[in-house]
Scaffold this active site. Structure first.
Site, PDB file in Angstrom:
ATOM      1  N   LYS A 297      -3.513 -56.533   7.747  1.00  0.00           N
ATOM      2  CA  LYS A 297      -4.927 -56.447   8.132  1.00  0.00           C
ATOM      3  C   LYS A 297      -5.018 -56.667   9.638  1.00  0.00           C
ATOM      4  O   LYS A 297      -4.336 -57.546  10.177  1.00  0.00           O
ATOM      5  CB  LYS A 297      -5.707 -57.527   7.367  1.00  0.00           C
TER       6      LYS A 297
ATOM      7  N   SER B 112     -13.606 -57.606   2.812  1.00  0.00           N
ATOM      8  CA  SER B 112     -13.420 -56.977   4.101  1.00  0.00           C
ATOM      9  C   SER B 112     -12.022 -56.394   4.295  1.00  0.00           C
ATOM     10  O   SER B 112     -11.837 -55.571   5.181  1.00  0.00           O
ATOM     11  CB  SER B 112     -13.697 -57.997   5.204  1.00  0.00           C
TER      12      SER B 112
ATOM     13  N   SER C 269     -12.565 -61.469   0.059  1.00  0.00           N
ATOM     14  CA  SER C 269     -12.058 -60.259   0.713  1.00  0.00           C
ATOM     15  C   SER C 269     -10.664 -59.799   0.313  1.00  0.00           C
ATOM     16  O   SER C 269     -10.234 -58.742   0.761  1.00  0.00           O
ATOM     17  CB  SER C 269     -12.107 -60.423   2.225  1.00  0.00           C
TER      18      SER C 269
HETATM   19  N1  GLN Z   1     -18.074 -60.504   1.865  1.00  0.00           N
HETATM   20  C1  GLN Z   1     -17.980 -61.833   2.350  1.00  0.00           C
HETATM   21  C2  GLN Z   1     -18.572 -61.917   3.736  1.00  0.00           C
HETATM   22  O1  GLN Z   1     -19.003 -60.909   4.226  1.00  0.00           O
HETATM   23  C3  GLN Z   1     -16.570 -62.293   2.340  1.00  0.00           C
HETATM   24  C4  GLN Z   1     -15.768 -61.712   3.423  1.00  0.00           C
HETATM   25  C5  GLN Z   1     -14.367 -62.243   3.463  1.00  0.00           C
HETATM   26  O2  GLN Z   1     -13.857 -62.798   2.480  1.00  0.00           O
HETATM   27  N2  GLN Z   1     -13.750 -62.096   4.618  1.00  0.00           N
HETATM   28  O3  GLN Z   1     -18.642 -62.953   4.323  1.00  0.00           O
END
Ligand code: GLN
Length: 489
Positions: free
Chosen positions: A76, A151, A175
């Site tokens: 990532k 994400s 995520s």
């Molecule tokens: N969807 C969640 C957020 O937008 C989690 C994102 C994540 O785990 N990085 O904060």
């Protein structure tokens, strides 16, 4: 080649059936064929991958290889990689070449894994769809009109379409688990503190944790063993022995106590997802598990407390991007204030700005007690719920996400409905526990993948990997591939 597990790839490398250079070329070729459509990668590090593969081949020939030597991986794009752009999918860091390497990446590099490239994501890991990327949305290989989740969307897509045999992502609120569920692959979020956060660009420091995407639990176990462990460069990494996560995969599940939280099967859950999860639970009963209904009564407070705590931490973490030392700087600033304001105004995307504003508000004098402190108190209640549950059960199971992959654009104008995508994943991060998403079938309505969530107690990664592996011995959901990418070549 693409259907082979990491253990099979390792065996093929050891026996000389193929070399690491050939294996790496094979995946680079798939990236070049398919990534124009999928947009899973922000940067492909072809030259670097091939030269690392050459070194890996030498190590294999010399007999100094580990089980992972020569197997390529994707990261990532928030794991810092020395000499390679690390963008966090933000215009702010579009020109940022990391001067050092994240510990997790360093460990896997030491183990001999060539890096294929850096994957697409929501900007600064904020999102559930990968649509908040400066480089455009990544697409779900099961249906290109749909999101892969976020994400860590690009890392999930790379594994789902086999542009990489394994990848790393991060999970702050879901995520890893949510994109794994939406793309039909296996993903594990370790216990907070298990994997060093050093060199992982921070979103919400008390929640962020790096983890693995792969085809199976067995593959995840292999990579997680190599990347875990205490790191004196991360003050929140825990001094705890790292077991060999592959050692107990074959333990019997006879007598395993599985807790099903009633709050995870509420009216917000798509009935097709409920059906898939119920089928998976039946398979566990056949494996000898006992099902116990439990309650996590504060589940409904997870979203409101997370969306105070995470933006609060983000507003503080992202204050360092000011156009002065690194990252984007606006053209011809009039003065210092103009430079700060325009660099940040032009460099961040709208979701990131929304979080910075909410977070700054929640931390400001007068609101701190009402919002931030309150959210922290709720966080404690949520942890207590899990603590009590784990007195009665060995693992907790439920859905990962309320629905299957949604259409690109469907929720982009409605942040609240996007935030609801994490309703079953967030509480685990607030408590700091470990969890997985395991492919469990397809929605009867739209034939899209559905994941089963398995939650474990602190530092019980080995247990949930065992629980996932046993299921993957009696089902084949995890090896199903989207047909457009499954053809032989
Ligand atoms: N969807 C969640 C957020 O937008 C989690 C994102 C994540 O785990 N990085 O904060």
């Amino acid at each position: 080649m693409k259907q082979k597990s990491l253990i099979e790839l390792s065996a093929g490398l050891q026996s000389g059936e193929f070399s690491s250079v050939e294996l790496t070329q094979y995946f680079l070729q798939r990236i070049s064929t398919y990534d124009t459509d999928l947009n899973a990668f922000i940067t492909v590090t072809e030259e670097q991958a091939l030269s690392a593969a050459k070194v890996a081949d030498e190590q294999i020939a010399a007999g100094s290889a580990t089980a992972l030597t020569g197997i390529p991986i994707a990261y990532k794009d928030l794991f810092c990689t020395e000499g390679v752009r690390t963008s966090c999918a933000s215009k702010m860091l579009d020109n940022f070449i990391a001067p050092y390497t994240a510990t997790a990446v360093e460990k896997l590099t030491q183990a001999g894994m060539p890096m294929l490239g850096k994957t697409n994501m929501d900007e600064f890991a904020m999102g559930s769809s990968n649509e908040n990327s400066f480089y455009g949305a990544s697409k779900n290989p099961w249906d290109l009109a749909r999101v892969p989740g976020g994400s860590s969307g690009g890392s999930a897509v790379a594994v789902a379409a086999k542009l990489a045999p394994v990848s790393l992502g991060t999970d702050t609120g879901g995520s890893i688990r949510q994109p794994a569920s939406l793309t039909g692959i296996t993903g594990i979020k370790p216990t907070y503190g298990r994997v060093s956060r050093f060199g992982m660009i921070a979103y919400a420091s008390s929640l962020d944790q790096g983890g693995v995407f792969a085809t199976s639990a067995e593959d995840c176990a292999l990579v997680l063993s190599a990347m875990s462990g205490f790191d004196d460069k991360d003050s929140t990494s825990v001094e705890q022995d790292v077991p060999d996560f592959s050692a107990n995969l074959n333990d019997s599940l006879q007598g395993l106590k599985i807790g099903l939280p009633k709050e995870f099967f509420d009216k917000g859950l798509d009935s097709n997802v409920t059906d898939v999860v119920n089928e998976a639970i039946k398979a566990y009963k056949k494996l000898g598990a006992e099902i116990i209904e439990i309650s996590l009564p504060n589940t409904h407070l997870a979203i409101p407390s997370y969306y105070v705590i995470a933006p609060a931490e983000a507003s503080s973490n992202l204050s360092r991007f000011d156009g002065v030392r690194y990252g984007y700087r606006c053209d011809e600033p009039k003065d210092l204030t103009d430079m700060y304001m325009r660099s940040r105004g032009e460099g961040f995307g709208s979701e990131v700005k929304r979080r910075i504003m909410t977070g700054t508000y929640a931390l400001s004098a007068g609101y701190y007690d009402a919002y931030y402190l309150k959210a922290q108190k709720i966080r404690r209640l949520i942890s207590e719920d899990f603590k009590q549950a784990f007195e009665k059960v060995d693992v907790i199971m439920g859905p990962v996400a309320p629905e299957t992959a949604f259409k690109i654009g469907e929720k982009s104008d409605d942040p609240i409905s996007m935030y609801l995508s994490d309703i079953y994943t967030l509480s685990l991060n607030l408590a700091g526990l470990t969890g997985m998403s395991v492919p469990a079938g397809f929605s009867a309505e739209n034939r899209l993948p559905v994941g089963l969530q398995i939650i474990g107690n602190y530092f019980e990664e080995a247990k949930i990997l065992n629980v996932a592996h046993q299921y993957q011995q009696v089902t084949d959901w995890h090896i199903k591939m989207p047909s457009a990418y499954a053809g032989e070549e």
